[in-house]
Design an enzyme around this catalytic site. Sequence first.
Site: not given
Length: 459
Positions: A347-348, A234, A126, A445, A211, A384, A440, A282, A279
């Site tokens: 993250e970075h 998003n 995506y 088994h 969707q 990036d 068990e 963004h 950053q």
Amino acid sequence: MIKIQKYNEVEPEFFVGRTFGESNDVVNSVLEEVQKRGDAALRLYGNKFDVSVPKNFEVPQEELKAAAEKLKFEKRDVYDAIVYSHDLALTFAKLQRKSFKDFTEELAPGLFASQKTIPVQTAGCYVPAGRFPLVSTVIMTVTPAIAAGVKNVILCTPPRVHPDDRIEAEKSAKGVVGKAFVGGKPYADEGIMAAAYICGVNHLYAIGGSQAIGAMAYGTESIPKVDVIVGPGNKFVASAKKAVFGTVGIDMIAGPTEVLVIADETADPRWVAADLLAQAEHDVVAQPVLVTLSEEFAEKVSVEIEKQLETLTTKTVARQSIDNYGRIIIVDSFEQAVEAANKKAPEHLELAMKEGKERDSVSKKLYNYGSLFTGCSSAEVLGDYAAGINHTLPTSSAARYTGGLSVRMFLKTVTELNAVEGAAGTLRSAAAAGFLGDAEGLAGHSYAARIRMEKKAKK
């Protein structure tokens, strides 16, 4: 202005991952409809949320090729940058693929255990195309899938009105969110289409939002069901990915981006300020953080941030990020800096420090980060866009338990057992299995194991 504070003044909440991708009633409704109604639901929600609902969702390969050729002719620098970035990313991803070794070992006499690494069959990528169409995300999501050996890599991205349909769309006052142009040719952001062609996408579909996630997770008449879904988006896309996890694999739930820079006094305040602002631009909730021992250096960076903000075209967004989520933390030692970084799990993570034993020592002690950028020249922005490594990274403290997107996401590690009848290792394992089955309370088994020992005993 960015907040400056001592390490012992930092609120505990700062080190807690920020929630993102929480359950969303709208998203749940969209996913349910897509699962039930397929393409009809995609058209319904496309009318509500997109600018275009094409007659067919797939953008033909010739359109992708045309977009690449147009970019090459009109913006050669951008075209060459995409090719260069893709080449580096593919080289690195192929090296990652080589690190996954298949093997067969005889663990005991006649007992052979094997490991094999197999790519998934279909991967869904995506790529957002809202305020900033993320051309680089095409490279970062598609390339590792192809390097992993995935046979069918599809990409979904929000639709655009096709150039052939623009006059008609304008006449009918359509082609905007809430008034989608319906029935035209499928089209998407031209930069994304060009990058998709360069990177070798098998199929590109002009469909966006939650969707699109539902379409890839469940499959529709037009969109194939995939095995894994990767890529940012998003809050609606993030919520959708969270909701379909289990039906398909996902890379991660991507929250607001973040960077933490550990800098010594040799770092250039302009460079550090630039990295923090990179950053901040963004998102209004992006989190740029500097950790340093020097109050003087902290003030220099703060002043430089204000200076650079004045000329930044993304000032409105960056300003909010800096003022509300940015901060400079003053520590007493690099040990404290390491402690802060490991607790934050950013993250970075940048080490804007001069080369030497001190930087090496700090680097060795760091263990929670999405990606580490060592040395003042190793700007996060290189990661990036064009340095081989992937920019799809864990946010909101998720770096405590996972790394970034890689070929691993598109691979399955499967195992195989080959037990030779009557071999010592086979008989011992059968005996052990029988006892464990007894322990068990699983008589079936135990019997399935011991029946093979009986056959041996008759020989």
